[in-house]
Design a protein around this motif. Structure first.
Motif, PDB file in Angstrom:
ATOM      1  N   SER A 116     -35.484  23.646  17.079  1.00 56.16           N
ATOM      2  CA  SER A 116     -34.605  22.771  16.293  1.00 56.16           C
ATOM      3  C   SER A 116     -35.339  22.196  15.081  1.00 56.16           C
ATOM      4  CB  SER A 116     -34.032  21.653  17.160  1.00 56.16           C
ATOM      5  OG  SER A 116     -35.033  20.748  17.535  1.00 56.16           O
ATOM      6  N   GLN A 117     -36.615  21.862  15.233  1.00 57.02           N
ATOM      7  CA  GLN A 117     -37.384  21.356  14.095  1.00 57.02           C
ATOM      8  C   GLN A 117     -37.580  22.446  13.041  1.00 57.02           C
ATOM      9  OE1 GLN A 117     -40.950  19.788  15.885  1.00 57.02           O
ATOM     10  NE2 GLN A 117     -40.044  17.760  16.158  1.00 57.02           N
ATOM     11  N   ALA A 118     -37.837  23.664  13.469  1.00 54.54           N
ATOM     12  CA  ALA A 118     -38.001  24.774  12.520  1.00 54.54           C
ATOM     13  C   ALA A 118     -36.701  25.038  11.780  1.00 54.54           C
ATOM     14  CB  ALA A 118     -38.468  26.029  13.253  1.00 54.54           C
ATOM     15  N   LEU A 119     -35.595  24.930  12.479  1.00 58.23           N
ATOM     16  CA  LEU A 119     -34.290  25.131  11.840  1.00 58.23           C
ATOM     17  C   LEU A 119     -34.021  24.051  10.797  1.00 58.23           C
ATOM     18  CD1 LEU A 119     -31.785  26.910  11.866  1.00 58.23           C
ATOM     19  CD2 LEU A 119     -30.841  25.453  13.640  1.00 58.23           C
ATOM     20  N   ARG A 120     -34.328  22.797  11.134  1.00 61.31           N
ATOM     21  CA  ARG A 120     -34.145  21.701  10.163  1.00 61.31           C
ATOM     22  C   ARG A 120     -35.060  21.868   8.955  1.00 61.31           C
ATOM     23  NH1 ARG A 120     -35.221  16.990  13.562  1.00 61.31           N
ATOM     24  NH2 ARG A 120     -34.425  17.997  15.391  1.00 61.31           N
ATOM     25  N   LEU A 121     -36.308  22.227   9.192  1.00 58.85           N
ATOM     26  CA  LEU A 121     -37.264  22.428   8.110  1.00 58.85           C
ATOM     27  C   LEU A 121     -36.815  23.569   7.204  1.00 58.85           C
ATOM     28  CD1 LEU A 121     -40.001  21.718   6.825  1.00 58.85           C
ATOM     29  CD2 LEU A 121     -41.036  23.365   8.392  1.00 58.85           C
ATOM     30  N   ARG A 122     -36.362  24.638   7.805  1.00 58.75           N
ATOM     31  CA  ARG A 122     -35.906  25.812   7.054  1.00 58.75           C
ATOM     32  C   ARG A 122     -34.733  25.455   6.136  1.00 58.75           C
ATOM     33  NH1 ARG A 122     -32.305  29.926   9.167  1.00 58.75           N
ATOM     34  NH2 ARG A 122     -32.439  31.720   7.792  1.00 58.75           N
ATOM     35  N   ALA A 123     -33.851  24.592   6.604  1.00 57.08           N
ATOM     36  CA  ALA A 123     -32.687  24.191   5.807  1.00 57.08           C
ATOM     37  C   ALA A 123     -33.081  23.297   4.630  1.00 57.08           C
ATOM     38  CB  ALA A 123     -31.672  23.473   6.692  1.00 57.08           C
ATOM     39  N   ARG A 124     -34.199  22.588   4.737  1.00 55.32           N
ATOM     40  CA  ARG A 124     -34.622  21.650   3.691  1.00 55.32           C
ATOM     41  C   ARG A 124     -35.403  22.303   2.563  1.00 55.32           C
ATOM     42  NH1 ARG A 124     -37.917  17.573   6.868  1.00 55.32           N
ATOM     43  NH2 ARG A 124     -38.706  17.151   4.801  1.00 55.32           N
ATOM     44  N   VAL A 125     -35.915  23.517   2.775  1.00 55.68           N
ATOM     45  CA  VAL A 125     -36.775  24.164   1.788  1.00 55.68           C
ATOM     46  C   VAL A 125     -35.919  25.019   0.859  1.00 55.68           C
ATOM     47  CG1 VAL A 125     -38.654  25.816   1.485  1.00 55.68           C
ATOM     48  CG2 VAL A 125     -38.746  24.151   3.328  1.00 55.68           C
ATOM     49  N   PRO A 126     -36.070  24.814  -0.470  1.00 54.40           N
ATOM     50  CA  PRO A 126     -35.335  25.671  -1.403  1.00 54.40           C
ATOM     51  C   PRO A 126     -35.907  27.088  -1.381  1.00 54.40           C
ATOM     52  CG  PRO A 126     -36.823  24.215  -2.595  1.00 54.40           C
ATOM     53  CD  PRO A 126     -36.899  23.825  -1.146  1.00 54.40           C
ATOM     54  N   GLY A 127     -35.271  27.988  -2.106  1.00 54.47           N
ATOM     55  CA  GLY A 127     -35.685  29.399  -2.121  1.00 54.47           C
ATOM     56  C   GLY A 127     -37.097  29.591  -2.649  1.00 54.47           C
ATOM     57  N   GLY A 128     -37.511  30.830  -2.709  1.00 54.49           N
ATOM     58  CA  GLY A 128     -38.837  31.158  -3.208  1.00 54.49           C
ATOM     59  C   GLY A 128     -39.728  31.713  -2.123  1.00 54.49           C
TER      60      GLY A 128
END
Length: 103
Positions: free
Chosen positions: A26-38
């Motif tokens: 769940s933490q990885a999913l939240r972190l992934r959603a917060r990071v813009p592309g690149g």
């Protein structure tokens, strides 16, 4: 020594590992959603897939007794390889983040 061979102890440890892995997922999913592309987003996507793979792998130990004896070493080897890939991508991701912050 008999306590270490208790099946309920092993099941309890497995359940704890599964719960911790669910929190990590769940933490990885939240972190992934917060990071813009690149570049960092792409590496986080790889990390998320590996976390998902390991979360699925944590469900295996309670059923390991049902797996044929000849297949167990292969399963351990596969998880070891993907663990090494996970560590490699994590280190590269941290390196990229440090470089980006230094600019």
């Amino acid at each position: 020594m008999e306590l270490l061979e208790e099946p309920l102890l092993a099941l309890g440890v497995n359940l704890l590992a599964i719960a911790l892995m669910a929190i990590c997922l769940s933490q990885a999913l939240r972190l992934r959603a917060r990071v813009p592309g690149g570049l960092i987003k792409r590496k986080l996507d790889y990390l998320f897939l590996l976390v998902l793979f390991f979360a699925a792998g944590y469900l295996v130990p309670p059923f390991l007794g049902m797996v044929p004896d000849g297949m167990r070493p292969l399963l351990v080897s596969v998880f070891s390889v993907f663990g090494a890939v996970y560590v490699f991508i994590s280190v590269k991701l941290l390196d990229d983040v440090i470089r980006a912050l230094a600019e």
